[in-house]
Motif scaffolding. Sequence first.
Motif, mmCIF file in Angstrom:
data_model
loop_
_atom_site.group_PDB
_atom_site.id
_atom_site.type_symbol
_atom_site.label_atom_id
_atom_site.label_comp_id
_atom_site.label_asym_id
_atom_site.label_seq_id
_atom_site.Cartn_x
_atom_site.Cartn_y
_atom_site.Cartn_z
ATOM 1 N N LYS A 47 6.486 0.992 18.979
ATOM 2 C CA LYS A 47 5.173 0.470 18.628
ATOM 3 C C LYS A 47 5.073 0.339 17.107
ATOM 4 O O LYS A 47 5.594 1.174 16.372
ATOM 5 N N VAL A 48 4.400 -0.708 16.659
ATOM 6 C CA VAL A 48 4.247 -0.943 15.223
ATOM 7 C C VAL A 48 3.326 0.126 14.642
ATOM 8 O O VAL A 48 2.230 0.368 15.165
ATOM 9 N N PRO A 49 3.730 0.814 13.565
ATOM 10 C CA PRO A 49 2.869 1.824 12.937
ATOM 11 C C PRO A 49 1.597 1.184 12.362
ATOM 12 O O PRO A 49 1.522 -0.030 12.172
ATOM 13 N N LEU A 50 0.620 2.027 12.064
ATOM 14 C CA LEU A 50 -0.650 1.568 11.518
ATOM 15 C C LEU A 50 -0.880 2.173 10.152
ATOM 16 O O LEU A 50 -0.481 3.300 9.874
ATOM 17 N N LEU A 51 -1.554 1.416 9.290
ATOM 18 C CA LEU A 51 -1.988 1.897 7.988
ATOM 19 C C LEU A 51 -3.350 1.283 7.710
ATOM 20 O O LEU A 51 -3.475 0.058 7.683
ATOM 21 N N TYR A 52 -4.374 2.107 7.530
ATOM 22 C CA TYR A 52 -5.723 1.574 7.388
ATOM 23 C C TYR A 52 -6.595 2.552 6.597
ATOM 24 O O TYR A 52 -6.216 3.716 6.369
ATOM 25 N N LEU A 154 -10.537 -3.590 -0.682
ATOM 26 C CA LEU A 154 -9.208 -2.992 -0.835
ATOM 27 C C LEU A 154 -8.189 -3.851 -0.091
ATOM 28 O O LEU A 154 -8.374 -4.171 1.091
ATOM 29 N N LYS A 155 -7.141 -4.241 -0.796
ATOM 30 C CA LYS A 155 -6.090 -5.031 -0.151
ATOM 31 C C LYS A 155 -4.731 -4.592 -0.679
ATOM 32 O O LYS A 155 -4.607 -4.028 -1.771
ATOM 33 N N GLY A 156 -3.713 -4.845 0.124
ATOM 34 C CA GLY A 156 -2.371 -4.487 -0.305
ATOM 35 C C GLY A 156 -1.396 -4.462 0.853
ATOM 36 O O GLY A 156 -1.708 -4.893 1.970
ATOM 37 N N ASN A 157 -0.198 -3.939 0.574
ATOM 38 C CA ASN A 157 0.889 -3.964 1.560
ATOM 39 C C ASN A 157 1.628 -2.636 1.574
ATOM 40 O O ASN A 157 1.579 -1.857 0.613
ATOM 41 N N SER A 158 2.323 -2.427 2.668
ATOM 42 C CA SER A 158 3.245 -1.306 2.783
ATOM 43 C C SER A 158 4.387 -1.739 3.694
ATOM 44 O O SER A 158 4.207 -2.554 4.607
ATOM 45 N N ILE A 177 -3.143 -4.694 4.475
ATOM 46 C CA ILE A 177 -4.496 -4.153 4.581
ATOM 47 C C ILE A 177 -5.470 -5.084 3.867
ATOM 48 O O ILE A 177 -5.212 -5.521 2.740
ATOM 49 N N LYS A 178 -6.576 -5.373 4.534
ATOM 50 C CA LYS A 178 -7.704 -6.070 3.922
ATOM 51 C C LYS A 178 -8.965 -5.359 4.395
ATOM 52 O O LYS A 178 -9.273 -5.394 5.588
ATOM 53 N N CYS A 179 -9.670 -4.727 3.473
ATOM 54 C CA CYS A 179 -10.780 -3.883 3.889
ATOM 55 C C CYS A 179 -11.990 -4.074 2.964
ATOM 56 O O CYS A 179 -11.910 -3.803 1.765
ATOM 57 N N TYR A 180 -13.087 -4.539 3.550
ATOM 58 C CA TYR A 180 -14.352 -4.630 2.817
ATOM 59 C C TYR A 180 -15.136 -3.343 3.050
ATOM 60 O O TYR A 180 -15.309 -2.914 4.194
ATOM 61 N N MET A 181 -15.590 -2.728 1.968
ATOM 62 C CA MET A 181 -16.293 -1.449 2.060
ATOM 63 C C MET A 181 -17.638 -1.544 1.349
ATOM 64 O O MET A 181 -17.690 -1.831 0.149
ATOM 65 N N TRP A 182 -18.700 -1.300 2.082
ATOM 66 C CA TRP A 182 -20.043 -1.244 1.501
ATOM 67 C C TRP A 182 -20.419 0.227 1.414
ATOM 68 O O TRP A 182 -20.735 0.860 2.421
ATOM 69 N N LEU A 183 -20.371 0.765 0.195
ATOM 70 C CA LEU A 183 -20.517 2.206 0.022
ATOM 71 C C LEU A 183 -21.886 2.571 -0.548
ATOM 72 O O LEU A 183 -22.268 2.091 -1.626
ATOM 73 N N PRO A 184 -22.621 3.423 0.161
ATOM 74 C CA PRO A 184 -23.922 3.891 -0.353
ATOM 75 C C PRO A 184 -23.732 4.728 -1.620
ATOM 76 O O PRO A 184 -22.702 5.378 -1.815
ATOM 77 N N MET A 185 -24.743 4.700 -2.470
ATOM 78 C CA MET A 185 -24.656 5.418 -3.750
ATOM 79 C C MET A 185 -25.101 6.868 -3.634
ATOM 80 O O MET A 185 -25.218 7.565 -4.641
ATOM 81 N N ASN A 186 -25.358 7.347 -2.411
ATOM 82 C CA ASN A 186 -25.779 8.740 -2.222
ATOM 83 C C ASN A 186 -24.643 9.612 -1.690
ATOM 84 O O ASN A 186 -24.888 10.642 -1.036
ATOM 85 N N SER A 187 -23.395 9.189 -1.921
ATOM 86 C CA SER A 187 -22.192 9.950 -1.536
ATOM 87 C C SER A 187 -22.019 10.083 -0.024
ATOM 88 O O SER A 187 -21.366 11.014 0.460
ATOM 89 N N VAL A 190 -18.286 6.790 4.533
ATOM 90 C CA VAL A 190 -18.277 5.583 5.355
ATOM 91 C C VAL A 190 -16.907 5.467 6.018
ATOM 92 O O VAL A 190 -15.880 5.746 5.403
ATOM 93 N N TYR A 191 -16.909 5.040 7.286
ATOM 94 C CA TYR A 191 -15.673 4.822 8.033
ATOM 95 C C TYR A 191 -15.538 3.317 8.295
ATOM 96 O O TYR A 191 -16.028 2.806 9.300
ATOM 97 N N PRO A 192 -14.888 2.620 7.371
ATOM 98 C CA PRO A 192 -14.864 1.141 7.465
ATOM 99 C C PRO A 192 -14.083 0.658 8.689
ATOM 100 O O PRO A 192 -13.146 1.299 9.159
ATOM 101 N N SER A 193 -14.499 -0.488 9.157
ATOM 102 C CA SER A 193 -13.736 -1.196 10.200
ATOM 103 C C SER A 193 -12.969 -2.307 9.493
ATOM 104 O O SER A 193 -13.532 -3.333 9.127
ATOM 105 N N CYS A 194 -11.685 -2.083 9.284
ATOM 106 C CA CYS A 194 -10.894 -2.979 8.443
ATOM 107 C C CYS A 194 -9.917 -3.803 9.265
ATOM 108 O O CYS A 194 -9.459 -3.367 10.317
ATOM 109 N N SER A 195 -9.602 -4.963 8.729
ATOM 110 C CA SER A 195 -8.586 -5.799 9.367
ATOM 111 C C SER A 195 -7.212 -5.415 8.838
ATOM 112 O O SER A 195 -7.045 -5.140 7.656
ATOM 113 N N ALA A 196 -6.238 -5.375 9.734
ATOM 114 C CA ALA A 196 -4.865 -5.049 9.351
ATOM 115 C C ALA A 196 -3.930 -5.936 10.149
ATOM 116 O O ALA A 196 -4.217 -6.302 11.285
#
Length: 199
Positions: A47-52, A154-158, A177-187, A190-196
Amino acid sequence: MPKTRLFPQRRPNLLVWCFAFICAIIAVIVIIAGIIVFVGYLAIRPKVPLLYVHAARLDDVVYDQAGLLSVRLIIIIKAENHNQKAHVSFYNTRLTLQYHGLSIAALVADPFEVKKNTSQELNYVVESSPIPLGTQEQRMTQQSLQKGVMPFFLKGNSRTRWRIGRSLGSVKFWLHIKCYMWLPMNSTVVYPSCSASSH
């Protein structure tokens, strides 16, 4: 009356027979090797490994009137290996963190291995130096400050490699990896749902 001349029949050259014999042996070897690889593939079912991006958190934001922005983030990257019979090596891992198209940090990792049917987390603490923003980025930053949420990308390769058995060779894949993250400023974490993707 016309006469017909009979020429002696020529026998096949010994070199031709040798060449045909060698070709037959090579064909048999190739067929046997193909059967072994196919059976090994069915037995192991690789099975192809995952990185996210597993989780992310925006801890601090500093923005001044001169249009300089500084941020502090925690980003957790997760590498998963769902192969039951093979360890997986990850290498050439390089990711870029962006804010409105501006690169603010590079996330890299030394080569590492994930054992069969396990996972491993890469924890990054990103503390950017002051980033000069253009007019458009300043306007969008002010809107984000009002909403209390800031966008990051966040984008990149492995590269991955693992062996199929001891004698069937190795399999290599690029992970993207291509991941859009909308992060609140109150710390808030967030668990992003990213495309890989992989190839």
